[in-house]
Structure formats: C-alpha cells, structure tokens
Design a protein around this motif. Structure first.
Motif, short mmCIF file in Angstrom:
data_model
loop_
_atom_site.label_atom_id
_atom_site.label_comp_id
_atom_site.label_asym_id
_atom_site.label_seq_id
_atom_site.Cartn_x
_atom_site.Cartn_y
_atom_site.Cartn_z
N MET A 155 41.17 33.71 25.90
CA MET A 155 41.93 33.81 27.14
C MET A 155 41.81 35.20 27.76
O MET A 155 41.97 35.32 28.96
N ASP A 156 41.52 36.20 26.95
CA ASP A 156 41.39 37.55 27.50
C ASP A 156 40.29 37.64 28.55
O ASP A 156 40.47 38.25 29.60
N ARG A 157 39.15 37.01 28.27
CA ARG A 157 38.05 37.05 29.25
C ARG A 157 38.42 36.32 30.53
O ARG A 157 38.08 36.76 31.62
N LEU A 158 39.09 35.20 30.38
CA LEU A 158 39.52 34.46 31.56
C LEU A 158 40.51 35.27 32.38
O LEU A 158 40.41 35.34 33.61
N ASP A 159 41.45 35.92 31.70
CA ASP A 159 42.42 36.78 32.39
C ASP A 159 41.73 37.96 33.07
O ASP A 159 42.08 38.33 34.19
N ARG A 160 40.73 38.53 32.40
CA ARG A 160 39.99 39.66 33.00
C ARG A 160 39.22 39.18 34.24
O ARG A 160 39.18 39.89 35.25
N SER A 161 38.63 38.01 34.14
CA SER A 161 37.91 37.47 35.30
C SER A 161 38.87 37.24 36.47
O SER A 161 38.54 37.57 37.61
N ALA A 162 40.03 36.67 36.18
CA ALA A 162 41.02 36.43 37.23
C ALA A 162 41.47 37.74 37.87
O ALA A 162 41.57 37.84 39.09
N ALA A 163 41.71 38.75 37.04
CA ALA A 163 42.14 40.05 37.56
C ALA A 163 41.04 40.67 38.42
O ALA A 163 41.32 41.27 39.46
N GLU A 164 39.80 40.53 37.99
CA GLU A 164 38.67 41.06 38.75
C GLU A 164 38.58 40.39 40.12
O GLU A 164 38.37 41.05 41.14
N LEU A 165 38.76 39.08 40.15
CA LEU A 165 38.71 38.35 41.42
C LEU A 165 39.87 38.72 42.32
O LEU A 165 39.70 38.88 43.53
N GLU A 166 41.05 38.85 41.74
CA GLU A 166 42.25 39.16 42.53
C GLU A 166 42.22 40.57 43.09
O GLU A 166 42.74 40.83 44.17
N SER A 167 41.59 41.51 42.37
CA SER A 167 41.60 42.90 42.81
C SER A 167 40.45 43.23 43.77
O SER A 167 40.41 44.32 44.34
N ALA A 168 39.54 42.30 43.98
CA ALA A 168 38.41 42.54 44.88
C ALA A 168 38.88 42.64 46.32
O ALA A 168 39.75 41.88 46.75
N THR A 169 38.31 43.56 47.05
CA THR A 169 38.62 43.67 48.47
C THR A 169 37.91 42.52 49.19
O THR A 169 36.99 41.91 48.64
N PRO A 170 38.32 42.23 50.41
CA PRO A 170 37.65 41.15 51.15
C PRO A 170 36.13 41.38 51.26
O PRO A 170 35.36 40.44 51.20
N GLU A 171 35.73 42.63 51.40
CA GLU A 171 34.30 42.94 51.50
C GLU A 171 33.58 42.68 50.18
O GLU A 171 32.40 42.36 50.17
N GLU A 172 34.26 42.82 49.06
CA GLU A 172 33.66 42.65 47.74
C GLU A 172 33.76 41.23 47.21
O GLU A 172 33.07 40.88 46.25
N SER A 173 34.62 40.41 47.79
CA SER A 173 34.98 39.14 47.18
C SER A 173 33.79 38.22 46.90
O SER A 173 33.70 37.64 45.83
N ASP A 174 32.86 38.10 47.85
CA ASP A 174 31.70 37.22 47.62
C ASP A 174 30.84 37.73 46.47
O ASP A 174 30.41 36.96 45.62
#
Length: 110
Positions: free
Chosen positions: A1-20
C-alpha cells in the motif's frame, strides 16, 4: 500500500502543468510492476490475475466516466427522451438538456 499511497500523493501534488507528465510516469511504473507480476505467475494464476486486473480497470473507468448521481438519483451517460402517455406528465429531455412543460393532452386523453 505504501507504493500506491506514494503514487496517489505524487499525482495529487502535481501542478496542472505537470499533471500529464506525472500521470504518464506513474502509469508506466505501475504497468511495469503488473507486467513483472504476471510474468512470474504460472498460466492459471496469470489468467486469474489478469481477469481481476481487467475488473479493476473497468471499475476505475466507471469512476472517472464523469457520470454520477447521489443516493436517490439516476445517472445516465447518454441521451434520454421521456414522453407523457395517458395523461401523465413529463418535462425533461436529456441530450441538449431541455426542461419544460409538455403540451396539454389531446382530446382523447383529456
């Protein structure tokens, strides 16, 4: 679950320019992990796991389809035409979304 949580955090913290770019990187990482997992399994387990992954993907696609409703609502992802019949009333048309009063019933219904 740690990797999944890290992935979610990475996606949530991305700026609109970085999201894609971030989304593509996370997707590639998880695709590789799933490919590695499937390669390590024997054929019956691979088929079972692949089926479960397909179900998970289908659920994820439903969750992001843009169609939703509250507990007592109805969600429809297409066009719907409702017609008044035998003295009933309807006034909702989905598609271009027009809401209005129906015409009065004809002489044989009124």
């Amino acid at each position: 679950m740690d990797r999944l949580d890290r992935s979610a955090a990475e996606l949530e913290s991305a700026t609109p320019e970085e999201s894609d770019s971030v989304r593509a990187g996370v997707a590639a990482s998880w695709r590789t992990r799933f490919e590695d997992l499937l390669e390590e399994l024997d054929e019956p387990d691979r088929q079972d796991t692949a089926g479960q992954l397909r179900e998970l993907v289908a659920l994820a696609q439903q969750a992001t389809s843009g169609v939703s409703a509250a507990d007592d609502g109805i969600a429809i992802g297409g066009s719907v035409d409702l017609k008044a019949d035998h003295g009933s009333v309807t006034g909702l048309r989905m598609g271009d979304v027009a809401i209005g009063n129906p015409p009065p019933p004809g002489p044989n219904l009124g």
